[in-house]
Design a protein around this motif. Structure first.
Motif, mmCIF file in Angstrom:
data_model
loop_
_atom_site.group_PDB
_atom_site.id
_atom_site.type_symbol
_atom_site.label_atom_id
_atom_site.label_comp_id
_atom_site.label_asym_id
_atom_site.label_seq_id
_atom_site.Cartn_x
_atom_site.Cartn_y
_atom_site.Cartn_z
ATOM 1 N N SER A 1 -14.029 7.475 0.925
ATOM 2 C CA SER A 1 -15.040 8.567 1.024
ATOM 3 C C SER A 1 -16.131 8.336 0.085
ATOM 4 O O SER A 1 -17.126 8.972 0.256
ATOM 5 N N ARG B 1 -18.865 17.341 0.952
ATOM 6 C CA ARG B 1 -19.762 16.666 0.017
ATOM 7 C C ARG B 1 -20.557 17.360 -0.889
ATOM 8 O O ARG B 1 -20.533 16.879 -2.114
ATOM 9 N N ILE C 1 -19.879 10.426 0.791
ATOM 10 C CA ILE C 1 -20.533 11.342 -0.248
ATOM 11 C C ILE C 1 -21.793 10.830 -0.651
ATOM 12 O O ILE C 1 -22.640 11.623 -1.087
ATOM 13 N N THR D 1 -20.641 14.415 7.825
ATOM 14 C CA THR D 1 -19.200 14.265 7.458
ATOM 15 C C THR D 1 -18.537 15.549 7.448
ATOM 16 O O THR D 1 -18.858 16.575 7.389
#
Length: 199
Positions: A155, A169, A159, A165
């Motif tokens: 990830s 985040r 991020i 997404t």
């Protein structure tokens, strides 16, 4: 008190989740496998938790989740007065659905995953920050890459970017202050492999 790594799932709580392929098996053989697993994850887990970080390694997985609050979990169609059982069932469904597809694709039989999923309750800001960094540093510690930016199956990049997404985040960035601090922290802090956080 629960055994370390076998904590019960409770509402609105952070957990570091780890599972491993059985024996010398690999869970992922190519890009399609990694992507398929994430699609399966997106199908089963968002109904019971938010996801802050993850890393998929060839033979094991790490996820950092925050379970939903009591009200949200209680409305889940599969909830039967047991939050832990609900979340474990969704996790089990995820792993089983992936294993079934994997076995069919590669004409194999039998178990793919270790019998139980480790889960570590995270109860401090320091522990949470450490877990996020640890998960993202995992490919370096296992010798698969020299830079976390070079590992496509975590990830970290999602991020750092502005692309859509399912990850939490904003919450992750908030723990570090801002994106600049998030990137800086990962650059400045190596992560020693911890036996209890692996298999």
């Amino acid at each position: 008190m629960e055994m370390k790594g076998l904590e019960k799932f409770e509402p609105e709580t952070y957990y570091h989740i780890v599972n491993h392929a059985i024996g010398d098996e690999n869970l992922f053989r190519n890009d399609d496998n990694y992507r398929y697993f994430l699609r399966r994850y997106a199908n089963y887990m968002p109904s019971v938790c938010g996801t802050l970080a993850y890393c998929l390694m060839p033979n094991h997985i790490h996820f950092l989740i925050k379970t939903h609050d009591e009200e949200t979990l209680a409305k889940h169609p599969k909830y039967h007065n047991d939050f832990h059982k609900l979340i474990m069932q969704q996790l089990s469904n995820l792993l089983n659905s992936y294993a079934k597809a994997y076995n069919k694709k590669y004409n194999r039989r039998g178990a793919l995953w270790i019998d139980y999923t480790k889960r570590f309750q995270i109860n401090s800001d320091h522990y949470l920050t450490r877990a996020i960094n640890y998960i993202h540093q995992n490919p370096i510690k296992h010798g698969f890459t020299r830079s976390i930016e070079d590992w496509a199956y975590s990830s970290y990049q999602s991020i750092s970017s502005n692309k859509p997404t399912l990850l939490s985040r904003n919450e992750v960035v908030g723990w570090f202050g801002d994106i600049k601090e998030y990137i800086s922290f990962h650059s400045d802090h190596t992560a020693e492999l911890l036996e209890e956080w692996e298999y």
